[in-house]
Design a protein around this motif. Structure first.
Motif, PDB file in Angstrom:
ATOM      1  N   THR A 134       0.838  -1.199   0.000  1.00 10.79           N
ATOM      2  CA  THR A 134       0.000   0.000   0.000  1.00 10.79           C
ATOM      3  C   THR A 134       0.872   1.247   0.000  1.00 10.79           C
ATOM      4  N   LEU A 135       0.289   2.345  -0.449  1.00  9.84           N
ATOM      5  CA  LEU A 135       0.933   3.657  -0.363  1.00  9.84           C
ATOM      6  C   LEU A 135       0.523   4.382   0.912  1.00  9.84           C
ATOM      7  N   SER A 136      -0.401   3.823   1.656  1.00 10.29           N
ATOM      8  CA  SER A 136      -0.846   4.431   2.905  1.00 10.29           C
ATOM      9  C   SER A 136       0.285   4.309   3.930  1.00 10.29           C
ATOM     10  N   PRO A 137       0.797   5.449   4.441  1.00  9.11           N
ATOM     11  CA  PRO A 137       1.932   5.402   5.362  1.00  9.11           C
ATOM     12  C   PRO A 137       1.695   4.553   6.615  1.00  9.11           C
ATOM     13  N   ASP A 138       0.445   4.448   7.071  1.00  6.30           N
ATOM     14  CA  ASP A 138       0.142   3.656   8.256  1.00  6.30           C
ATOM     15  C   ASP A 138      -0.420   2.282   7.932  1.00  6.30           C
ATOM     16  N   GLY A 139      -0.520   1.955   6.636  1.00  9.30           N
ATOM     17  CA  GLY A 139      -1.127   0.695   6.233  1.00  9.30           C
ATOM     18  C   GLY A 139      -0.187  -0.491   6.382  1.00  9.30           C
ATOM     19  N   GLU A 140      -0.807  -1.669   6.426  1.00  9.97           N
ATOM     20  CA  GLU A 140      -0.028  -2.901   6.484  1.00  9.97           C
ATOM     21  C   GLU A 140       0.753  -3.067   5.181  1.00  9.97           C
ATOM     22  N   ASN A 141       2.029  -3.375   5.267  1.00  6.80           N
ATOM     23  CA  ASN A 141       2.928  -3.535   4.124  1.00  6.80           C
ATOM     24  C   ASN A 141       3.089  -2.236   3.326  1.00  6.80           C
ATOM     25  N   THR A 142       3.167  -1.105   4.053  1.00  2.02           N
ATOM     26  CA  THR A 142       3.359   0.183   3.384  1.00  2.02           C
ATOM     27  C   THR A 142       4.708   0.238   2.686  1.00  2.02           C
ATOM     28  N   LEU A 143       4.744   0.945   1.573  1.00  2.75           N
ATOM     29  CA  LEU A 143       6.002   1.168   0.870  1.00  2.75           C
ATOM     30  C   LEU A 143       6.800   2.308   1.499  1.00  2.75           C
ATOM     31  N   PHE A 144       6.195   2.991   2.471  1.00  2.00           N
ATOM     32  CA  PHE A 144       6.855   4.112   3.141  1.00  2.00           C
ATOM     33  C   PHE A 144       7.353   3.678   4.531  1.00  2.00           C
ATOM     34  N   THR A 145       8.295   2.752   4.540  1.00  7.48           N
ATOM     35  CA  THR A 145       8.892   2.275   5.781  1.00  7.48           C
ATOM     36  C   THR A 145       9.970   3.250   6.242  1.00  7.48           C
ATOM     37  N   GLU A 146      10.460   3.058   7.457  1.00 11.48           N
ATOM     38  CA  GLU A 146      11.546   3.909   7.957  1.00 11.48           C
ATOM     39  C   GLU A 146      12.778   3.803   7.074  1.00 11.48           C
ATOM     40  N   GLU A 147      13.048   2.625   6.546  1.00  8.48           N
ATOM     41  CA  GLU A 147      14.217   2.408   5.693  1.00  8.48           C
ATOM     42  C   GLU A 147      13.952   2.799   4.245  1.00  8.48           C
ATOM     43  N   GLY A 148      12.701   3.030   3.916  1.00  7.96           N
ATOM     44  CA  GLY A 148      12.326   3.316   2.538  1.00  7.96           C
ATOM     45  C   GLY A 148      12.248   2.035   1.726  1.00  7.96           C
ATOM     46  N   THR A 149      11.833   2.154   0.479  1.00  9.50           N
ATOM     47  CA  THR A 149      11.781   1.033  -0.457  1.00  9.50           C
ATOM     48  C   THR A 149      12.212   1.536  -1.828  1.00  9.50           C
ATOM     49  N   SER A 150      12.454   0.622  -2.741  1.00 10.88           N
ATOM     50  CA  SER A 150      12.899   1.009  -4.076  1.00 10.88           C
ATOM     51  C   SER A 150      12.375   0.020  -5.112  1.00 10.88           C
ATOM     52  N   LEU A 151      12.436   0.444  -6.367  1.00  8.41           N
ATOM     53  CA  LEU A 151      12.098  -0.417  -7.502  1.00  8.41           C
ATOM     54  C   LEU A 151      13.398  -0.796  -8.202  1.00  8.41           C
ATOM     55  N   ILE A 152      13.512  -2.056  -8.599  1.00  7.51           N
ATOM     56  CA  ILE A 152      14.697  -2.558  -9.284  1.00  7.51           C
ATOM     57  C   ILE A 152      14.276  -3.284 -10.558  1.00  7.51           C
ATOM     58  N   ILE A 153      15.011  -3.014 -11.643  1.00  5.93           N
ATOM     59  CA  ILE A 153      14.910  -3.815 -12.869  1.00  5.93           C
ATOM     60  C   ILE A 153      16.176  -4.666 -12.912  1.00  5.93           C
ATOM     61  N   HIS A 154      15.993  -5.971 -13.142  1.00  7.58           N
ATOM     62  CA  HIS A 154      17.112  -6.916 -13.185  1.00  7.58           C
ATOM     63  C   HIS A 154      17.497  -7.232 -14.634  1.00  7.58           C
ATOM     64  N   ALA A 155      18.692  -7.796 -14.816  1.00 15.09           N
ATOM     65  CA  ALA A 155      19.209  -8.124 -16.142  1.00 15.09           C
ATOM     66  C   ALA A 155      18.468  -9.281 -16.792  1.00 15.09           C
ATOM     67  N   ASP A 156      17.980 -10.215 -15.976  1.00 12.31           N
ATOM     68  CA  ASP A 156      17.362 -11.439 -16.492  1.00 12.31           C
ATOM     69  C   ASP A 156      15.933 -11.565 -15.978  1.00 12.31           C
ATOM     70  N   PRO A 157      15.137 -12.445 -16.580  1.00 22.37           N
ATOM     71  CA  PRO A 157      13.782 -12.659 -16.066  1.00 22.37           C
ATOM     72  C   PRO A 157      13.795 -13.401 -14.735  1.00 22.37           C
ATOM     73  N   ASP A 158      12.796 -13.157 -13.934  1.00 19.74           N
ATOM     74  CA  ASP A 158      12.565 -13.867 -12.678  1.00 19.74           C
ATOM     75  C   ASP A 158      11.918 -15.200 -13.041  1.00 19.74           C
ATOM     76  N   ASP A 159      12.438 -16.303 -12.476  1.00 24.22           N
ATOM     77  CA  ASP A 159      11.831 -17.609 -12.760  1.00 24.22           C
ATOM     78  C   ASP A 159      10.662 -17.929 -11.814  1.00 24.22           C
ATOM     79  N   TYR A 160      10.365 -16.997 -10.889  1.00 29.98           N
ATOM     80  CA  TYR A 160       9.225 -17.072  -9.970  1.00 29.98           C
ATOM     81  C   TYR A 160       9.304 -18.196  -8.930  1.00 29.98           C
ATOM     82  N   LYS A 161      10.496 -18.809  -8.755  1.00 30.47           N
ATOM     83  CA  LYS A 161      10.580 -19.883  -7.758  1.00 30.47           C
ATOM     84  C   LYS A 161      11.927 -19.984  -7.058  1.00 30.47           C
TER      85      LYS A 161
END
Length: 179
Positions: A134-161
């Motif tokens: 969630t984007l809600s600062p007080d919500g469960e699993n918020t992206l606005f944690t004390e440490e912050g969060t980020s988006l990453i693009i990787h070189a290869d596809p994720d195999d999902y397992k």
């Protein structure tokens, strides 16, 4: 002696209007823009994050000058993007202490996202849902944690397992969420 208070009624009316328009300080932002940079510090993509009515976050990714092909795309646990390897972003965002991957019976991480496809000309347009955050600062699993969060693009596809990160390879672009 007659005293006049011309501005008093006007000022009280403005204060009442401001009270009526008070904004909740911990409300989720309507949208969050993230700029992703490559290892040379060049902006190669932008992501617009919006809260979905049914829950979760929609990420609209637009980019150019990326290597063609399928790439892993994740939310990571720290709001730091130090080039050239972006290891400063930490592991996948995983507040539920789950296993990695959509195909793992004990997964996925909250930060696991579907792979993106970059066109032959190096451009990408993708709409990806992150249903566990969630984007809600007080919500469960918020992206606005004390440490912050980020988006990453990787070189290869994720195999999902594969543990712990889907065998998605090097981190080729990074952007801090909420910066």
């Amino acid at each position: 002696m007659v005293l006049s208070a011309c501005g008093t009624t006007e000022n009280n009316q403005k204060e009442d209007e401001l009270d009526d328009e008070a904004v909740e300080t911990n409300a989720a932002p309507e949208e969050v823009l993230v700029e992703l940079m490559n290892s040379e510090g060049q902006i190669v993509a932008t992501a617009e994050l919006t809260e979905k009515e049914a829950g979760g976050v929609r990420i609209v990714l637009k980019g150019e000058n990326l290597p063609p092909g399928e790439h892993g795309f994740h939310i990571h646990e720290f709001g730091q993007c130090v080039p050239p390897d972006f290891e400063s972003a930490g592991a996948h965002y995983n507040p539920t202490d789950s296993k990695h991957g959509f195909l793992h019976p004990e997964g996925p991480h909250a930060g696991d996202l579907k792979n993106i496809m970059v066109n032959e000309d190096g451009t990408v347009y993708a709409e990806v849902d992150a249903p566990m955050v969630t984007l809600s600062p007080d919500g469960e699993n918020t992206l606005f944690t004390e440490e912050g969060t980020s988006l990453i693009i990787h070189a290869d596809p994720d195999d999902y397992k594969s543990q712990p990160s889907g065998n998605a390879g090097d981190r080729i672009a990074c952007g801090v969420i909420g910066e």
